[in-house]
Design an enzyme around this catalytic site. Structure first.
Site, mmCIF file in Angstrom:
data_model
loop_
_atom_site.group_PDB
_atom_site.id
_atom_site.type_symbol
_atom_site.label_atom_id
_atom_site.label_comp_id
_atom_site.label_asym_id
_atom_site.label_seq_id
_atom_site.Cartn_x
_atom_site.Cartn_y
_atom_site.Cartn_z
ATOM 1 N N SER A 1 0.786 -1.128 -0.010
ATOM 2 C CA SER A 1 0.003 -0.032 0.052
ATOM 3 C C SER A 1 0.872 1.175 0.057
ATOM 4 C CB SER A 1 -1.168 -0.045 1.120
ATOM 5 O OG SER A 1 -1.904 0.864 1.009
ATOM 6 N N ASP B 1 -8.392 -4.980 -6.697
ATOM 7 C CA ASP B 1 -8.089 -4.084 -6.088
ATOM 8 C C ASP B 1 -8.573 -2.593 -6.740
ATOM 9 O OD1 ASP B 1 -7.101 -1.880 -4.196
ATOM 10 O OD2 ASP B 1 -4.974 -2.533 -4.555
ATOM 11 N N HIS C 1 -6.839 -5.543 -1.522
ATOM 12 C CA HIS C 1 -6.057 -4.741 -1.136
ATOM 13 C C HIS C 1 -5.763 -4.994 0.118
ATOM 14 C CE1 HIS C 1 -3.674 -0.486 -1.332
ATOM 15 N NE2 HIS C 1 -4.037 -0.534 -0.193
#
Length: 469
Positions: free
Chosen positions: A176, A390, A446
């Protein structure tokens, strides 16, 4: 390698700074002794050595002397390394199926990355997890480069104190928001090694999952992603692409046709669960706004008070993935847990999985230049992977900046398999001695290991072994 005592606390003075560490044999919520070696501790960093970074270190369950050593950063910025440990790649998972509203319990994760590597899960930057500063100034001035420098300082001190790992291959990893910080850290280590800064770190490369790389380009790719997965129509996509000229983040308010298209697109995706588009949305998300195309780290945040209310309404059945995060709040804020982890008393008011109130300034809007530096100056290896469902950091944006590096393709787009099934698709690139592998994880969100742990462990195992995807 470790003492047989149940708890060992050592205070070492290195270059005028303190390192404390504790060997953890048991944890509340897990029955019996832990079947792996866990160490927690603090390392002081910063110009005044007044920043105390907390870490969890888990030795490889394979061969600690030969297996790689990895420093892992969870995203945010401000998300605890504990989140990566229990929800993504560590050896423990919360037992969500049997949670009855009382104290959480653990089960073992058969697909932990500690099967093939020793991993340091770091609470960084300061203000994350159990990390803290001795004065408010050190905790209120933080940005990408300061965070990277302090993380590099942390690892040098940690490695000095764990000299038995100096000969292990080393990797820096994260997911991330760490897609911004990790390449900076890797460059810091490379430059430090070049000038002979000790200890010399046997850095081999870096690993990034679902990485935010550009404050602009990643959010901008959501429109193309939404079209590819049938969240917006062909007609709407073509109209927006024409009227907005491919710019969906910084929209000219005077361009009425573009503004109209963005409003319709926002309406189409507003109720989609961005971390994994096939999973249900929950009421814990941040409120919708007209700026949804933009990157907003708070979008993956949660309110633990809401969690408690909602879990009781659902008779404690955690039917939505976000509710699972409740268990970390209950567990990590328990006094017996903090005693077991040897958290310093009085240093934290409340533990948060992700501290969205962190005093942090994003000073590096794109980390692509750092990748370019590394490919031009090093022989490192890079593994970049994306969960293909994602929509926070869509795979199309990640693939686009990798292609823009103008590397030579050694293996073109092709499927990779686990148990005879397609687990995703991959490409391999090189530039002289530098090698980069990009992989998608089919059905992953994610971040990918939370959704597809078996496939992601297989991916890592192959990459460490230089085995073709």
């Amino acid at each position: 390698m470790y003492s047989t005592t149940s708890c060992l606390v050592i205070i070492l003075v290195l270059s005028g700074t303190a390192i404390s560490k504790s060997i953890i044999k048991t944890l509340p919520g897990y029955t019996g002794d832990l079947p792996f070696n866990l160490e927690t501790g603090y390392v002081s960093v910063g110009e005044l050595d007044d920043v105390q970074l907390f870490y969890y270190f888990i030795e490889s369950e394979g061969s600690p002397k030969e297996d790689p050593l990895m420093l892992w950063l969870t995203g945010g910025p401000g998300c605890s390394g504990f989140s990566g440990l229990v929800y993504e790649i560590g050896p423990l998972n919360f037992n969500t199926l049997d949670f009855d509203g009382n104290f959480p319990t653990f089960i073992l994760n058969p697909y932990s990355w500690t099967k093939v590597a020793s991993i340091i899960f770091l609470d960084a930057p300061v203000g994350t997890g159990f990390s803290y500063a001795n004065n408010t100034e050190s905790s209120s001035i933080m940005d990408d480069k300061i965070s990277a420098a302090q993380t590099y300082q942390f690892f040098r001190k940690w490695l000095n104190d764990h000299s038995e790992f100096t000969s292990n291959d080393f990797y820096v990893g994260g997911d991330s928001y760490s897609g911004i910080v990790v390449p900076i850290i890797v460059q810091e280590i490379y430059k430090g090694n070049e000038v002979g800064r000790t200890p010399i770190i046997k850095l081999q490369g870096y690993i990034l999952g679902n990485p935010l790389t550009s404050e602009h380009d990643d959010p901008n790719s959501r429109v193309e992603f939404a079209h590819r997965v049938a969240l917006i129509s062909d007609q709407l996509f073509k109209s927006a692409k024409t009227n907005c000229d491919g710019e969906y983040v910084n929209v000219d308010s005077n361009n009425t046709e573009c503004v109209k298209d963005i409003e319709i697109i926002t309406e189409c995706i507003a109720q989609i669960n961005r971390p994994q588009i096939l999973e249900p949305t929950c009421s814990l998300k941040s409120p919708n706004s007209t700026t949804q195309i933009k990157w907003d780290r708070r979008f993956v945040g949660e309110n633990p008070t809401d969690f408690l209310l909602l879990s009781s309404q659902q008779n404690s059945r955690l039917w939505c993935r976000e509710y699972n995060y409740l268990l970390s709040y209950i567990w990590a804020n328990d006094e017996t847990v903090q005693e077991a982890l040897h958290v310093r008393e009085g240093t934290l008011k409340e533990w948060m999985r992700c501290n969205w109130g962190l005093a942090y300034t994003q000073t590096v809007l794109s980390s692509v230049a750092y990748h370019q530096y590394l490919l031009s100056n090093t022989n490192y290896r890079a593994l970049i992977y994306s969960g293909d469902h994602d929509m926070l950091v869509p795979y199309v944006g990640t693939h686009a900046w990798i292609d823009a590096l103008n590397l030579t393709i050694s293996d073109d787009w092709k499927p990779w398999f686990v148990d005879g099934q397609v687990a995703g698709y991959s490409m391999a690139y090189y530039y002289y001695g530098y090698h980069l592998t990009y992989a998608t994880v089919k059905g992953g969100g994610h971040t990918a290991p939370e959704y597809k742990p078996k496939e992601c462990l297989a991916m890592l195992r192959r990459w460490f072994a230089y085995y073709p995807f």
